[in-house]
Design an enzyme around this catalytic site. Structure first.
Site, short mmCIF file in Angstrom:
data_model
loop_
_atom_site.label_atom_id
_atom_site.label_comp_id
_atom_site.label_asym_id
_atom_site.label_seq_id
_atom_site.Cartn_x
_atom_site.Cartn_y
_atom_site.Cartn_z
N LYS A 23 0.85 -1.21 0.00
CA LYS A 23 0.00 0.00 0.00
C LYS A 23 0.88 1.25 0.00
O LYS A 23 0.68 2.18 -0.79
CB LYS A 23 -0.88 0.01 1.24
N ASN A 24 1.92 1.25 0.87
CA ASN A 24 2.71 2.48 1.03
C ASN A 24 3.76 2.67 -0.05
O ASN A 24 4.49 3.66 -0.02
CB ASN A 24 3.34 2.50 2.43
N ARG A 93 -5.17 10.62 4.06
CA ARG A 93 -4.04 11.38 4.58
C ARG A 93 -2.97 11.54 3.52
O ARG A 93 -2.38 12.58 3.33
CB ARG A 93 -3.43 10.59 5.76
N CYS A 117 -5.38 12.45 11.98
CA CYS A 117 -6.14 11.21 11.86
C CYS A 117 -6.05 10.50 13.22
O CYS A 117 -5.68 11.10 14.22
CB CYS A 117 -5.56 10.34 10.75
N ARG A 122 -0.38 14.59 12.49
CA ARG A 122 0.12 14.41 11.12
C ARG A 122 0.40 15.76 10.44
O ARG A 122 -0.20 16.12 9.45
CB ARG A 122 -0.85 13.58 10.27
N PRO A 123 1.26 16.59 11.05
CA PRO A 123 1.57 17.89 10.41
C PRO A 123 2.25 17.69 9.05
O PRO A 123 2.72 16.60 8.74
CB PRO A 123 2.53 18.54 11.40
N ILE A 124 2.28 18.76 8.25
CA ILE A 124 2.92 18.66 6.92
C ILE A 124 3.96 19.76 6.73
O ILE A 124 4.31 20.11 5.61
CB ILE A 124 1.87 18.73 5.80
N ASP A 125 4.49 20.28 7.85
CA ASP A 125 5.47 21.37 7.76
C ASP A 125 6.71 20.98 6.96
O ASP A 125 7.24 21.79 6.18
CB ASP A 125 5.88 21.82 9.17
N LEU A 126 7.14 19.72 7.07
CA LEU A 126 8.35 19.30 6.34
C LEU A 126 8.07 19.20 4.84
O LEU A 126 8.92 19.49 4.00
CB LEU A 126 8.86 17.96 6.88
N ASP A 306 4.36 0.85 12.01
CA ASP A 306 3.15 0.20 11.48
C ASP A 306 3.00 -1.24 11.97
O ASP A 306 1.99 -1.87 11.69
CB ASP A 306 3.16 0.22 9.95
N ARG A 398 -8.61 -0.54 4.63
CA ARG A 398 -7.74 0.46 4.00
C ARG A 398 -6.38 -0.14 3.68
O ARG A 398 -5.74 0.28 2.72
CB ARG A 398 -7.54 1.65 4.97
C1 EPZ Z 1 4.03 7.05 6.11
O1 EPZ Z 1 3.24 8.07 6.67
C2 EPZ Z 1 3.12 5.84 6.03
N1 EPZ Z 1 1.99 6.12 5.16
C3 EPZ Z 1 2.60 5.47 7.43
O2 EPZ Z 1 1.83 4.28 7.30
C4 EPZ Z 1 3.82 5.17 8.32
O3 EPZ Z 1 3.37 4.93 9.63
C5 EPZ Z 1 4.77 6.39 8.33
O4 EPZ Z 1 5.14 6.72 6.96
C6 EPZ Z 1 6.04 6.12 9.13
O5 EPZ Z 1 6.70 5.01 8.59
C7 EPZ Z 1 2.18 6.08 3.80
O6 EPZ Z 1 3.27 5.82 3.32
C8 EPZ Z 1 0.96 6.33 2.96
P1 EPZ Z 1 6.05 10.44 8.27
P2 EPZ Z 1 3.81 9.60 6.72
O7 EPZ Z 1 5.93 11.69 7.48
O8 EPZ Z 1 4.55 9.88 5.48
C9 EPZ Z 1 5.95 13.72 11.65
C10 EPZ Z 1 -0.01 2.86 7.66
O9 EPZ Z 1 -0.50 2.34 8.68
N2 EPZ Z 1 5.89 14.69 10.55
O10 EPZ Z 1 7.30 9.63 8.19
O11 EPZ Z 1 2.69 10.49 7.10
C11 EPZ Z 1 4.64 12.96 11.77
O12 EPZ Z 1 3.70 13.69 12.52
C12 EPZ Z 1 0.44 4.31 7.67
O13 EPZ Z 1 0.19 2.23 6.57
C13 EPZ Z 1 6.05 16.04 10.84
O14 EPZ Z 1 6.22 16.43 12.00
O15 EPZ Z 1 4.82 9.48 7.95
C14 EPZ Z 1 5.05 11.70 12.47
O16 EPZ Z 1 5.13 11.94 13.87
C15 EPZ Z 1 0.18 4.97 9.02
N3 EPZ Z 1 5.99 16.94 9.83
C16 EPZ Z 1 6.45 11.44 11.93
O17 EPZ Z 1 6.90 12.68 11.37
C17 EPZ Z 1 5.80 16.56 8.52
O18 EPZ Z 1 5.78 17.43 7.63
C18 EPZ Z 1 6.50 10.38 10.85
O19 EPZ Z 1 5.71 10.81 9.79
C19 EPZ Z 1 5.65 15.18 8.24
C20 EPZ Z 1 5.70 14.26 9.27
#
Ligand code: EPZ
Length: 417
Positions: A23-24, A93, A117, A122-126, A306, A398
């Site tokens: 999926k990912n 998301r 969620c 789940r911020p998107i600042d990065l 996960d 999902r």
């Molecule tokens: C991906 O989510 C996966 N989803 C998630 O899988 C997985 O848990 C996660 O990576 C970590 O491995 C998909 O690939 C579709 P991150 P993503 O950005 O990209 C913080 C599942 O169950 N963060 O690595 O959203 C964030 O809040 C799902 O299949 C910021 O602070 O994960 C979190 O604490 C759930 N600012 C941490 O980083 C940002 O701009 C990891 O998030 C982005 C993220």
């Protein structure tokens, strides 16, 4: 979320299961397909709600998307819209990593803030700071993100945290930017290397995925391709955890063992015997598992967040005490309360979970609160005494294709309603 699963506990899981596309991996590849100037075919695509929702967003942007069996074909040539449909992008998301491809394709974009969620804010600042570094002109107001017309220009980018989605968004936007982009401290998950291989199959020039330093040389044009994404390491880990919990003997096929090395190492600590070939992993479990004692979730190659909920359920019936530390998301223990209702002995303190294994769980009616937590409740139902009803099939659908058929084929007594 409607529907659910009814599980009768007490059956050992035995047999083989073949894992499908991840999926990912599929979700970012579908997003990247938007930038192609010809048809893209993804083979081995699982039938998952998140995949169907992403296909729906691509259709909302004007792409033609059709499924033939396990193949998804995306024809982005008719794409004519740079504004993401609000309803779907709120539901999914990971729609946020369409921002990079829409910018790469149209030079402008409008999307809604995906919002939090069940597992955290789940911020998107990065994501946004990375795209701004590529000269994107982004305004945020009233929950909407407005990327004004701009030419993307390659740049050196350092990620404060190795975010998977932010790494993917930047890679995709940079693939069509002018000049060279470098990403330091990127995510190293296998899905990142898969995205690199996919972009390069479309004619991009990306290198370094899986290392501390990714380099992307922007190109003018990305073509079509036929591509088979990597298979789902989290689905594989989930099935192995189910086998471990039921004193079973299960072989997971069509998986790269190195992608699940952290998971198999932890399962070995519980007393399971694991044997690998190049494309499969077999797990044979003891009658009673030993508690793994300590489990910390970390970015890859650390233990994957996960798989935290699934190992949490395993720890509930293992002999001894387990301390879990969830370092990636700030609230990913929604399954704890439901497992307690089944008789688990659990204490949660912020990001720490202290679990003392009990001899037996008791079936109950429980509620899934997110995808992986829901899967963990099904796993607990496999070993609980009596009947467990897990409400919220929608969460589980999902990320798992026909979970009841997979577990049923291994001997579980499970049905979906
Ligand atoms: C991906 O989510 C996966 N989803 C998630 O899988 C997985 O848990 C996660 O990576 C970590 O491995 C998909 O690939 C579709 P991150 P993503 O950005 O990209 C913080 C599942 O169950 N963060 O690595 O959203 C964030 O809040 C799902 O299949 C910021 O602070 O994960 C979190 O604490 C759930 N600012 C941490 O980083 C940002 O701009 C990891 O998030 C982005 C993220």
């Amino acid at each position: 979320m409607t529907g659910g699963f009814v599980v009768e506990g007490g059956r050992r899981l035995c047999g083989d299961v073949t894992v499908k596309g991840a999926k990912n991996a599929v979700l970012p590849l579908l997003a990247a397909a938007l930038m192609a100037e010809d048809e893209v075919v993804l083979e081995g695509c699982p039938r998952l709600m998140d995949v169907e929702n992403m296909a729906g967003i691509l259709r909302g942007l004007g792409c033609r998307v059709r499924r033939q069996g396990d193949c998804l074909t995306v024809d982005p040539r008719s794409a004519d819209c740079f504004e993401m449909p609000e309803r779907l992008s709120g539901e999914l998301r990971s729609s946020i990593f369409l921002l990079g491809p829409i910018l790469g394709r149209f030079g402008q974009a409008v999307c809604s803030y995906p919002g939090g969620c069940e597992i955290g804010l789940r911020p998107i600042d990065l994501h946004l700071s990375g795209l701004r570094a590529l000269n994107a002109s982004i305004e945020e107001a009233h929950g909407r993100i407005n990327c004004l017309p701009s030419v993307l220009i390659g740049a050196p980018i350092h990620l404060d945290y190795p975010s998977v989605g932010a790494t993917e968004n930047i890679m995709m936007a940079a693939a069509k930017a002018r000049g060279v982009t470098t990403i330091t401290n990127p995510a190293k998950e296998p899905e990142i290397a898969d995205l690199q291989d996919f972009l390069n199959a479309m004619g991009a020039r990306v290198s370094g995925a899986g290392s501390d330093h990714i380099t992307i040389e922007g190109v003018k044009r990305l073509g079509g391709t036929v591509y088979r994404p990597i298979t789902d390491r989290i689905a594989a880990g989930t099935y192995l955890a189910a086998a471990a919990m039921t004193a079973g003997d299960v072989t997971v096929k069509n998986i790269q063992p190195r992608h699940i090395a952290a998971i198999t190492a932890k399962l070995t600590e519980t007393g399971c015997r694991l044997d690998s070939t190049e494309t499969s992993v077999r797990l044979r479990a003891p009658a009673r598992l030993r508690a793994p004692q300590r489990l910390e979730t970390l970015p890859y190659p650390g233990f994957p967040t996960d798989m935290q909920a699934q190992m949490f359920a395993l720890a509930c019936i293992a002999k001894g005490t387990t301390i879990i530390q969830e370092n990636v998301f700030e609230s990913r223990y929604r399954h704890a309360a439901e497992l307690t209702r089944m008789g688990a002995d659990v204490t949660i303190r912020d990001r720490l979970a202290i679990i003392t294994g009990v001899d037996e769980l008791t079936g109950a009616e429980v509620q899934a609160g997110d995808l992986r937590g829901g899967a963990a409740l099904v796993l607990a139902g496999l070993v609980a005494q009596g009947t467990t009803t897990v409400q919220g099939a929608g969460y589980i659908d999902r990320g798992y294709e026909r979970l009841e058929e997979v577990l049923g084929s291994l001997g579980a007594n499970i049905r979906k309603f």
